[in-house]
Design an enzyme around this catalytic site. Structure first.
Site, short mmCIF file in Angstrom:
data_model
loop_
_atom_site.label_atom_id
_atom_site.label_comp_id
_atom_site.label_asym_id
_atom_site.label_seq_id
_atom_site.Cartn_x
_atom_site.Cartn_y
_atom_site.Cartn_z
CG ASP A 95 39.19 46.69 46.09
OD1 ASP A 95 39.18 45.70 46.86
OD2 ASP A 95 39.75 47.76 46.40
CB SER A 143 42.15 48.03 49.23
OG SER A 143 41.23 47.01 48.98
CB THR A 196 41.78 51.40 45.20
OG1 THR A 196 41.60 50.19 45.91
CG2 THR A 196 42.43 51.12 43.85
CD GLU A 337 38.77 50.55 43.65
OE1 GLU A 337 39.35 49.79 44.42
OE2 GLU A 337 38.30 51.64 44.02
CG ASP A 342 36.86 44.79 48.97
OD1 ASP A 342 37.47 43.75 49.32
OD2 ASP A 342 36.68 45.76 49.73
CG ASP A 385 42.71 45.35 45.78
OD1 ASP A 385 41.95 44.45 45.36
OD2 ASP A 385 42.30 46.32 46.43
CG HIS A 386 42.59 42.16 48.29
ND1 HIS A 386 41.24 41.88 48.46
CD2 HIS A 386 42.71 43.49 48.52
CE1 HIS A 386 40.60 42.97 48.80
NE2 HIS A 386 41.46 43.98 48.82
CG HIS A 489 40.84 41.55 51.93
ND1 HIS A 489 41.65 42.66 51.91
CD2 HIS A 489 39.57 42.02 51.82
CE1 HIS A 489 40.91 43.74 51.80
NE2 HIS A 489 39.64 43.38 51.74
ZN LIG Z 1 38.23 44.87 51.22
#
Ligand SMILES: [Zn+2]
Ligand SMILES: *[C@@H]1O[C@H](CO)[C@@H](O)[C@H](O)[C@H]1NC(C)=O
Ligand SMILES: *[C@@H]1O[C@H](CO)[C@@H](O)[C@H](O)[C@H]1NC(C)=O
Length: 591
Positions: A95, A143, A196, A337, A342, A385-386, A489
């Protein structure tokens, strides 16, 4: 056929001299008759010839296409179109990890261990492609929308937990796998109710409904129980609000409900150890090892007697699921995950970040090792995811043109995350309200390994303790010349990795994130659409009545106009000091 016909149309149209011939040309290509008579001399002949040439070309095109398609299928998708036999699928999510997280971590790792420039992380050696991450509501996804693309194979809005923009649920790969006879698991280092993991086995209109997500994860929703194993944090959403350590808004006891539904439950390190690396597990299993998030790896490694690590949880899950499917003709689907890469990005903390990525790399290596030894056909795909933080392995500190340098040393000198230092500082202040300058100086030296702190750095920490998290992280970022462009993000493309580039051939190159979702369902050969149908049909039975007697969807409230749904509320909610950053109107000050 359309392709083959085009040149014919173009060539012919240039020779057409009046409207009637245009109509004829149209009829020739569409097969529709026109009303015209026999008046045009010689037309029949040309029509006949044209049709003959046309059918000849069309036939040739069809044959060529058939051969090419057949060949492509054979080359690029070995065995993927009609899965047969037992299969395991492991889907790893890093993540918030963008490509620069890897440059940073790789460099840090080389420095820390005296390795050469050419030394790679394990994950580096398995790169196969890239994913484009936008959601329906923004170029920058959160997410929730990111994981919905993976779980359902559809884009949705930021904040959506496996619901589509029309607020209808979409069936997920995990749900479809369970229906098809696979065993299923979720392993995370954040709350198991966070976006997630939630996207694989829950459906809510707003990601903030974590209480509701907890209920759905244990099977209190239209499909009944679909997850066989859950390991992670987020215990507070499972405990009734009458209990210490609860963050539920009601008095429901989700742990008790889970036990009623057959779950075995562990909530401590000793409970985890009793699972004996997965050899002694009774499924279904719910393991919640922290009230909210499991600490960052850089802090957790000193609290190994309290919290299990990501790679330990992954190992345990792999072993337990593979043992449970030993005699089955279906394998398992497991999502693992690295959740808090993140968070380190959100907090712009390069120390926390590199340790999170290294732990993810360790879990990745463990999965590869499992796959090498396990005889069942399987693939592991890993992606993000990003990106988070707009991370750069460079930083311009002054107005003068910068030197081209990035220094790993300051990261190596630090032994705690900025988040942890801030929490400890606040705790200190609670019992020592006098001037904390000496405390700060000693912490900066001892825990951050910084011996050249400026007077203004110390005085900022003393005068604005509510910004300590940001200030501690920034001291390391500036000294290492690590750049960040946001506390949120970014829209950077993220990498896709696989254990076997041939089995995951469909994901080579640059893809939409939804194509990752497509791959997952195709690999297992499961029917996600029928799950969507079942969710819609049975869902109405789970709708409830609100306080005013109005009907409330089982997927919860729909966000009101302008309501913020990108998940940043959870940072404010959980990361203690973040919520104190609202000074002078700015959300996060000190940057
Ligand atoms: Zn985030
Ligand atoms: C706990 O939940 C109940 C509803 O289940 C609610 O009435 C009560 O106010 C809550 N108590 C607290 C302290 O939040
Ligand atoms: C790291 O810590 C040592 C002392 O343990 C200190 O001498 C050195 O300057 C520090 N390095 C950096 C880059 O801050």
């Amino acid at each position: 056929m359309t392709l083959g016909a085009e040149p014919l149309l173009n060539r012919a149209s240039s020779e057409i001299s009046n409207d009637r011939d245009l109509a004829e040309e149209d009829a020739l290509l569409t097969g529709e008759r026109t009303n015209r008579g026999e008046s045009h001399r010689g037309w029949k002949f040309w029509q006949g010839l044209g049709l003959f040439v046309y059918s000849l070309l069309a036939t040739a095109v069809i044959i060529i296409l058939a051969v090419v398609l057949q060949r492509q299928r054979n080359v690029s998708t070995p065995g993927d179109s009609h899965p047969s036999g037992k299969r395991n699928l492991i889907f790893m999510v890093s993540d918030g990890m963008g490509p620069t997280s890897l440059s940073l971590t790789r460099s840090f790792n080389q420095f820390q261990n005296g390795l050469s420039w050419g030394n790679q992380l394990v994950i580096d050696q398995h790169l196969i492609g890239q994913s484009r991450t936008r959601s329906t509501s923004s170029l920058i996804t959160d997410s929730a929308a990111g994981a919905t693309a993976f779980s359902c194979g559809f884009k949705s809005y930021n904040g959506a937990i496996s619901v589509l923009p029309d607020h209808e649920p979409c069936g997920t790969i995990l749900e479809a796998a369970k229906k098809a006879g696979y065993m299923t698991g979720l392993v995370v280092t954040t709350r198991i109710t966070d976006a997630t993991p939630a996207c694989f086995a829950a459906h809510v209109n707003m990601r903030s409904e974590e209480d509701r997500i907890a209920e759905q994860l244990i099977g209190d929703y239209p499909l009944g129980r679909v997850v066989d194993l859950m390991l992670g944090g987020g215990r507070c959403h499972f405990l009734p609000n009458t209990t210490q350590g609860s963050c539920r808004s009601d008095s429901k006891d989700i742990v008790a409900l889970a036990k009623n539904r057959g779950f075995s439950y562990v909530d401590s390190r000793s409970g985890f150890d009793s699972l004996k690396s997965g050899t002694s597990v009774n499924l279904p299993l719910l393991g919640l090892f922290a009230e909210t998030d499991i600490p960052y790896e850089v802090d957790r490694r000193n609290e190994n007697d309290i919290y299990p690590s990501l790679h330990e949880m992954a190992e345990t899950a792999l072993k337990a699921l593979s043992k449970a499917t030993e005699t089955s003709d279906k394998g398992f689907f497991l999502m693992i995950e690295g959740s808090r890469i993140d968070h380190a990005g959100h907090q712009n903390d390069p120390v926390a970040q590199v340790h999170e990525v290294l732990e993810y790399d360790k879990a990745f290596a463990n999965v590869l090792q499992f796959l090498e030894r396990d005889p069942v056909e399987a693939v592991m795909v890993s992606t993000s995811d990003h990106e988070t933080g707009g991370l750069a392995a460079a930083r311009q500190l002054h107005t003068s043109y910068p030197d081209y340098v990035w220094y790993p040393g300051p990261l190596a000198n630090a032994s705690k995350s900025a988040e942890r230092l801030a929490v400890e500082y606040h705790r200190y202040l609670a019992s020592n309200p006098s001037d904390p300058a000496d405390y700060i100086i000693s912490v900066v030296q001892h825990d951050l390994g910084i011996y050249d702190a400026s007077d203004s750095e110390i005085s900022d920490l003393v005068s604005t303790p509510e910004s300590a998290n940001v200030l501690f992280a920034d001291m390391i970022s500036r000294r290492s010349q690590t750049g960040w462009s946001t506390h949120g993000h970014s829209a950077a493309d993220v990498n896709i990795y696989a254990s076997d580039p041939h089995a995951a051939a469909l994901l080579q190159g640059n893809h939409e994130n939804t194509e990752v979702g497509d791959f997952l369902r195709e690999y297992l050969g499961v029917d996600v659409d029928s799950v969507t149908k079942e969710l819609k049909e049975k869902g109405v039975l789970f709708d409830t009545l609100g306080e005013g007697g109005e009907r409330v969807s089982w997927m919860g409230r729909v966000a009101s106009e302008g309501e913020r749904l990108d998940g940043q509320d959870h940072i404010a909610h959980y990361a203690g000091d973040h919520k104190m950053h609202k000074r002078g109107g700015c959300e996060i000050c000190g940057v």
